[in-house]
Design a protein around this motif. Structure first.
Motif, short mmCIF file in Angstrom:
data_model
loop_
_atom_site.label_atom_id
_atom_site.label_comp_id
_atom_site.label_asym_id
_atom_site.label_seq_id
_atom_site.Cartn_x
_atom_site.Cartn_y
_atom_site.Cartn_z
N PHE A 79 -7.19 2.54 1.38
CA PHE A 79 -6.49 3.30 0.35
C PHE A 79 -5.90 4.60 0.88
O PHE A 79 -4.98 5.15 0.28
CB PHE A 79 -7.43 3.63 -0.82
N ALA A 80 -6.45 5.12 1.94
CA ALA A 80 -6.04 6.42 2.46
C ALA A 80 -4.82 6.27 3.36
O ALA A 80 -4.88 6.38 4.57
CB ALA A 80 -7.19 7.07 3.23
N ILE A 81 -3.69 6.01 2.74
CA ILE A 81 -2.45 5.85 3.48
C ILE A 81 -1.75 7.21 3.52
O ILE A 81 -1.57 7.86 2.49
CB ILE A 81 -1.55 4.80 2.80
N ALA A 82 -1.39 7.61 4.71
CA ALA A 82 -0.76 8.91 4.89
C ALA A 82 0.71 8.86 4.46
O ALA A 82 1.32 7.79 4.40
CB ALA A 82 -0.86 9.34 6.35
N LYS A 83 1.26 10.02 4.21
CA LYS A 83 2.66 10.13 3.79
C LYS A 83 3.59 9.57 4.86
O LYS A 83 4.58 8.92 4.56
CB LYS A 83 2.98 11.60 3.50
N LYS A 84 3.24 9.80 6.11
CA LYS A 84 4.07 9.30 7.21
C LYS A 84 4.13 7.77 7.20
O LYS A 84 5.18 7.19 7.46
CB LYS A 84 3.51 9.81 8.54
N GLU A 85 3.00 7.13 6.92
CA GLU A 85 2.97 5.67 6.89
C GLU A 85 3.82 5.12 5.75
O GLU A 85 4.44 4.07 5.88
CB GLU A 85 1.53 5.18 6.80
N ILE A 86 3.85 5.82 4.63
CA ILE A 86 4.69 5.39 3.50
C ILE A 86 6.16 5.51 3.88
O ILE A 86 6.97 4.63 3.57
CB ILE A 86 4.36 6.21 2.24
N GLU A 87 6.52 6.59 4.59
CA GLU A 87 7.90 6.76 5.04
C GLU A 87 8.30 5.65 6.01
O GLU A 87 9.40 5.12 5.95
CB GLU A 87 8.09 8.13 5.69
N VAL A 88 7.41 5.28 6.92
CA VAL A 88 7.69 4.19 7.86
C VAL A 88 7.90 2.89 7.09
O VAL A 88 8.81 2.12 7.39
CB VAL A 88 6.54 4.04 8.89
N ALA A 89 7.08 2.64 6.09
CA ALA A 89 7.22 1.43 5.30
C ALA A 89 8.54 1.41 4.54
O ALA A 89 9.18 0.36 4.43
CB ALA A 89 6.04 1.30 4.32
#
Length: 162
Positions: A117-127
């Motif tokens: 659940f602990a997805i960082a903001k950077k990972e969301i941007e990459v997605a």
């Protein structure tokens, strides 16, 4: 430029021991519930084992905070756990016996769920930028991992004649 690189190497993350202690209490309570519900280990047995694990973790965090040289907290906690359970350490038999009453798979389940659940903001941007390509790659990785595991398991079972 070189001075800032040296200064960056010499700084270590500051650990707030009170925050970590409270967080560890919460983690231990969740782990205790999972330990009692999942493998059906009696609450009293799991409680003492969880206290032992909590104390080992806190000693490791204290060493991380105050040691004269920096090691990551996971290294300090591991070292404390290893030293505490060495055969020549006084009381190691009792520590090992108490830790046996904690099912570590029951502890790993909530930790892995939180990590998912602990997805960082950077990972969301990459997605967002990767879009549908990321989904295809993820599916291929999952399938490849599963197929590889099946092949290894099948090979081992055939070697053992099962």
């Amino acid at each position: 430029m070189a001075n800032s690189a040296v200064a960056k190497q010499n700084t270590r993350p500051q650990i707030n021991l009170v925050d970590h202690a409270v967080t560890l209490v919460i983690v231990c309570l969740v782990g205790l519930i999972m330990n009692t519900v999942g493998p059906a280990i009696p609450l009293a047995d799991g409680f003492v084992g969880m206290i032992v694990i909590y104390l080992i973790s806190m000693v490791g965090l204290i060493l991380t905070r105050f040691s004269p040289f920096y090691l990551p907290s996971v290294a300090w906690i591991s070292l404390v756990g290893i030293v505490a359970t060495l055969p020549w350490t006084p009381g190691s038999e009792w520590i090992v016996e108490q830790a046996k009453s904690v099912n570590f798979l029951a502890l790993a389940t909530p930790a892995l769920a939180y990590a998912g659940f602990a997805i960082a903001k950077k990972e969301i941007e990459v997605a967002k930028h990767s879009g549908w390509k990321l989904v295809i790659i993820a599916c291929l990785v999952f399938f490849g991992t599963y197929a590889g595991s099946v092949l290894v398991a099948e090979g081992i079972l055939r070697l053992q004649g099962i």
